[in-house]
Design an enzyme around this catalytic site. Structure first.
Site, PDB file in Angstrom:
ATOM      1  N   ASN A 166      15.151  20.842  33.224  1.00 36.16           N
ATOM      2  CA  ASN A 166      14.592  20.192  32.135  1.00 36.16           C
ATOM      3  C   ASN A 166      14.279  21.438  30.959  1.00 36.16           C
ATOM      4  O   ASN A 166      13.947  22.627  31.609  1.00 36.16           O
ATOM      5  CB  ASN A 166      13.149  19.524  32.428  1.00 36.16           C
ATOM      6  CG  ASN A 166      13.300  18.387  33.183  1.00 36.16           C
ATOM      7  OD1 ASN A 166      14.443  17.905  33.458  1.00 36.16           O
ATOM      8  ND2 ASN A 166      12.182  17.831  33.495  1.00 36.16           N
ATOM      9  N   GLY A 167      14.587  21.094  29.691  1.00 34.29           N
ATOM     10  CA  GLY A 167      14.134  21.967  28.929  1.00 34.29           C
ATOM     11  C   GLY A 167      15.497  22.518  28.217  1.00 34.29           C
ATOM     12  O   GLY A 167      16.445  21.754  27.982  1.00 34.29           O
ATOM     13  N   LYS A 216       5.332   1.466  15.920  1.00 37.26           N
ATOM     14  CA  LYS A 216       5.418   0.718  17.283  1.00 37.26           C
ATOM     15  C   LYS A 216       6.685  -0.167  17.134  1.00 37.26           C
ATOM     16  O   LYS A 216       7.426  -0.560  17.903  1.00 37.26           O
ATOM     17  CB  LYS A 216       4.254  -0.136  17.573  1.00 37.26           C
ATOM     18  CG  LYS A 216       3.102   0.630  18.356  1.00 37.26           C
ATOM     19  CD  LYS A 216       3.186   1.105  19.699  1.00 37.26           C
ATOM     20  CE  LYS A 216       3.779   2.652  19.895  1.00 37.26           C
ATOM     21  NZ  LYS A 216       3.129   3.562  19.239  1.00 37.26           N
ATOM     22  N   HIS A 254       3.003   1.824  -6.450  1.00 34.37           N
ATOM     23  CA  HIS A 254       3.728   3.283  -6.796  1.00 34.37           C
ATOM     24  C   HIS A 254       5.029   3.400  -6.112  1.00 34.37           C
ATOM     25  O   HIS A 254       5.522   4.641  -5.654  1.00 34.37           O
ATOM     26  CB  HIS A 254       2.577   4.392  -6.448  1.00 34.37           C
ATOM     27  CG  HIS A 254       1.480   4.303  -7.382  1.00 34.37           C
ATOM     28  ND1 HIS A 254       1.035   4.758  -8.414  1.00 34.37           N
ATOM     29  CD2 HIS A 254       0.131   3.995  -6.711  1.00 34.37           C
ATOM     30  CE1 HIS A 254      -0.100   4.237  -8.909  1.00 34.37           C
ATOM     31  NE2 HIS A 254      -0.824   3.915  -7.743  1.00 34.37           N
ATOM     32  N   GLU A 295       9.816   1.784  17.083  1.00 34.02           N
ATOM     33  CA  GLU A 295      10.428   2.460  18.244  1.00 34.02           C
ATOM     34  C   GLU A 295      10.808   1.097  19.320  1.00 34.02           C
ATOM     35  O   GLU A 295      12.056   1.686  20.052  1.00 34.02           O
ATOM     36  CB  GLU A 295       9.016   2.943  19.208  1.00 34.02           C
ATOM     37  CG  GLU A 295       8.477   4.285  18.398  1.00 34.02           C
ATOM     38  CD  GLU A 295       7.167   4.702  19.250  1.00 34.02           C
ATOM     39  OE1 GLU A 295       6.871   5.877  19.401  1.00 34.02           O
ATOM     40  OE2 GLU A 295       6.362   3.528  19.413  1.00 34.02           O
ATOM     41  N   CYS A 355      13.723  14.549  29.918  1.00 38.63           N
ATOM     42  CA  CYS A 355      14.342  14.729  31.324  1.00 38.63           C
ATOM     43  C   CYS A 355      13.444  14.542  32.308  1.00 38.63           C
ATOM     44  O   CYS A 355      12.224  15.217  32.144  1.00 38.63           O
ATOM     45  CB  CYS A 355      15.320  15.942  31.321  1.00 38.63           C
ATOM     46  SG  CYS A 355      16.346  16.338  29.802  1.00 38.63           S
TER      47      CYS A 355
END
Length: 622
Positions: free
Chosen positions: A101-102, A499, A518, A502, A2
């Site tokens: 925020n938080g 990357k 494997h 995302e 945020c």
């Protein structure tokens, strides 16, 4: 995560608030809003789920006049993205407005108590609890019937009383209807910066919104609260009372937070990497002593010489950089290194001795898991060192020492120049510890010369961009990718896969190339490209054998190879050449085409490169 902005001064507040929110878009968000307050004490609140452009459209239809205001971009933690869950939240009978925020961990218990007091909740967020709780505490203060522009103590007392009941993290800003000249802000575990202007003050959750408005800033520390008016700032610590705050110079310029002619911030930052690497190295290579000159240890050479173990911790891209550092330090310094996910280390109880150093690696310096892991290691008595990019960040303040990357602001959510800068700094750490332990002067000088050529090598690697775009367009329709490398290039494979995930939303996995046999080789088919990192080195022939195993099963291969490598070119479907560097520097060069591949595929798929879905730049919650 945020983002918060705030303003008090002579100009229309929404001018700064909206611009500031745009500059915070890179942090990731799903809704946005602003609240302003007129001199007569009338709130104007405009908020919406979706992008800031939609908020601007609403503001054009419903202006929010006022010379004081707060704004917010939300990344959902409690409650889905919606207009109701967007910030700001109102407290009481619209007595105050809060942005936060938080995460408040005990919000449910507080909410039940406030409901019993008669408060009505309109959202599913934990943040609305803060607004009503402050209102409840304010009603208990004496003398609020006659608010005064010079008497803000009732507000301070109410906010402090509310904060004392919260468990969790917060960066918050509060507007009060009956005090239309003042902003109250506070922080614990979530950053807040105050911008000092001429007859005006600004609030932001990082420095980017402040660039171009002021070059003087105040970093709030944990457990600090600020009383902000147009002409003054007072900082109060929970335990110490009023404190003398220090004003520092803002090292971010307005041009740093623009795209500079590039289509996206991510592409700009990919191409900024040669300069970023030069900034990391500048003034830190000592040719007279054939070592790195790193002044942030705050430990004696003897203490560092006695270190027998290093723990590196981080999240995401920073964790990958730590893996590169593990290979670098063990190869050059013969010093054992362990790399831990910060989210796991914070809850583990690993055996530690008196000679273990802990490095916390983070771009933002605010990553919640990394900060928690760091604090746990400090409690156990380990010397802690930070590697971060943001001056004044929480980790920079809480470590015993450390080093700034000097890479400049990284706006794109997908980290690029921070990764190569971290790997470059870790290479210097490897040189430093190597010279302390066993590396000769001649060997140290050779490493210095290789580091000094690194930015030119990266600049040369960037010349592959147009060729990579052609490859990207060919494979953009694929839904699965494999990334494969060995030794120093195994972490690079992990980073390349990350990357792609995302920003293009393609499923991608990174593996050590030999591990294909494997299990993962079962995934190989004609629709699953394998990206191989095959620069020359001790495992070159082995990786070529792994590549042939993929080809034998019909899988297309994209190979990142050294310049002029005809053998790998003969075997691979697509070849991307990069300049030759020593093995311990290869990740810094071989990651360049992987960054570009992810970028160009995301563009080809029509993805929002700089603001990928569900992600945030600075992850300040667990």
């Amino acid at each position: 995560m945020c983002g918060i902005v705030g303003y008090v001064g002579p100009r229309d507040a929404t001018e700064f608030l909206v611009m500031g929110l745009h500059r915070l878009e890179y942090r990731g968000y799903d809704s946005a809003g602003v609240a302003t307050l007129s001199p007569a004490g009338h709130f104007s609140v405009v908020k919406t789920a979706g992008r800031i452009a939609e908020l601007e459209h609403l503001l054009a239809e419903n202006p929010a006049p006022g010379r004081i205001g707060i704004g917010h971009t939300r990344w959902a933690t409690h409650g889905k993205p919606s207009d109701e869950n967007a910030h700001p939240h109102m407290g009481g009978n619209e007595e105050l407005a809060v942005v936060h925020n938080g995460v408040i961990e005990n919000f449910h218990a507080i909410k039940q108590r406030l409901v019993a007091e008669g408060y009505v909740f309109h959202s599913a967020t934990d943040s609305e609890v803060i607004a009503h709780l402050i209102d409840s505490c304010l009603k208990r203060q004496q003398g609020i019937a006659e608010p005064s522009s010079t008497n803000h103590q009732p507000l301070v007392s109410a906010v402090q009383a509310a904060l004392a009941q919260l468990q969790g993290t917060y960066g918050l800003a509060v507007l009060f209807r009956r005090w239309p000249d003042v902003l109250i802000c506070a922080r614990l575990g979530s950053p807040l910066i105050l911008g000092v202007g001429n007859g005006e003050h600004f609030i932001a959750s990082d420095a980017s919104p402040l660039a171009g408005f002021t070059d003087k800033i105040i970093y709030l520390a944990d457990h600090e609260l600020a009383v902000v008016t147009a002409n003054s700032v007072r900082v109060i610590h929970r335990d110490q009372g009023f404190v003398n705050h220090s004003i520092q110079l803002l090292d971010v310029h307005e041009g740093d937070v623009g795209k500079g002619g590039f289509e996206h911030f991510m592409l700009k930052e990919i191409f900024e990497q040669p300069e970023a690497i030069q900034n990391v190295l500048r003034g830190r290579l000592d040719r007279d002593a054939a070592t790195a000159k790193l002044g942030g240890f705050n430990l004696t050479p003897q203490q560092l010489r006695n270190a027998n173990r290093i723990i590196m911790t981080g999240c995401g891209t920073s964790w990958h950089a730590g893996l590169v550092g593990e290979y670098q330090i063990e190869a050059l310094a013969r010093l054992p290194v362990e790399v831990e996910y910060a989210s796991e280390l914070r809850y583990r109880n690993p055996p530690l001795d008196n000679h273990t150093l802990v490095f916390a690696i983070t771009q933002s310096g605010e990553t919640a898991d990394t900060l928690a892991a760091l604090r746990e290691m400090k409690r156990k008595g380990c010397p802690t060192l930070g590697i971060c990019n943001v001056v004044g960040s929480t980790i920079a303040q809480e470590t015993d020492g450390g080093f700034y990357l000097r890479a400049g602001p990284e706006i794109g959510v997908a980290s690029t120049k921070a990764f190569t800068s971290q790997c470059t700094l870790l290479a210097m750490l490897a040189l430093y510890f190597g010279r302390l332990r066993h590396l000769s002067f001649t060997a140290g000088m050779k490493i210095i010369e290789e580091l000094q050529q690194l930015s030119d090598k990266v600049r040369e690697a960037l010349e592959c961009s147009n060729h990579v775009r052609e490859i990207a367009n060919k494979y953009a329709g694929c839904d699965n990718f494999l990334y494969l490398g060995r030794q120093f290039n195994f972490p690079t494979a992990l980073e390349g896969a990350l990357k792609l995930k995302e920003i293009s939303y393609i499923h991608a996995e990174g593996y050590p190339a030999a591990e294909m046999k494997h299990g993962p080789i079962a995934l190989v088919d004609e629709h699953t490209p394998s990206v191989f990192l095959v620069p020359h080195g001790p495992t070159y022939d082995k990786v070529l054998s792994n590549l042939q195993e993929i080809k034998a099963r019909g899988g297309p291969v994209i190979a990142v190879v050294g310049n002029g490598d005809t053998e790998a070119a003969r075997l691979a479907d697509e070849v991307i050449e990069v300049p030759a560097v020593e093995e311990y520097l290869q990740p810094i060069v071989t990651v360049i085409p992987l960054q570009l591949l992810a970028y160009h595929i995301a563009v080809a798929r029509g993805c929002d490169v700089d603001k990928p879905r569900n992600l945030a730049k600075s992850v300040t919650v667990e």
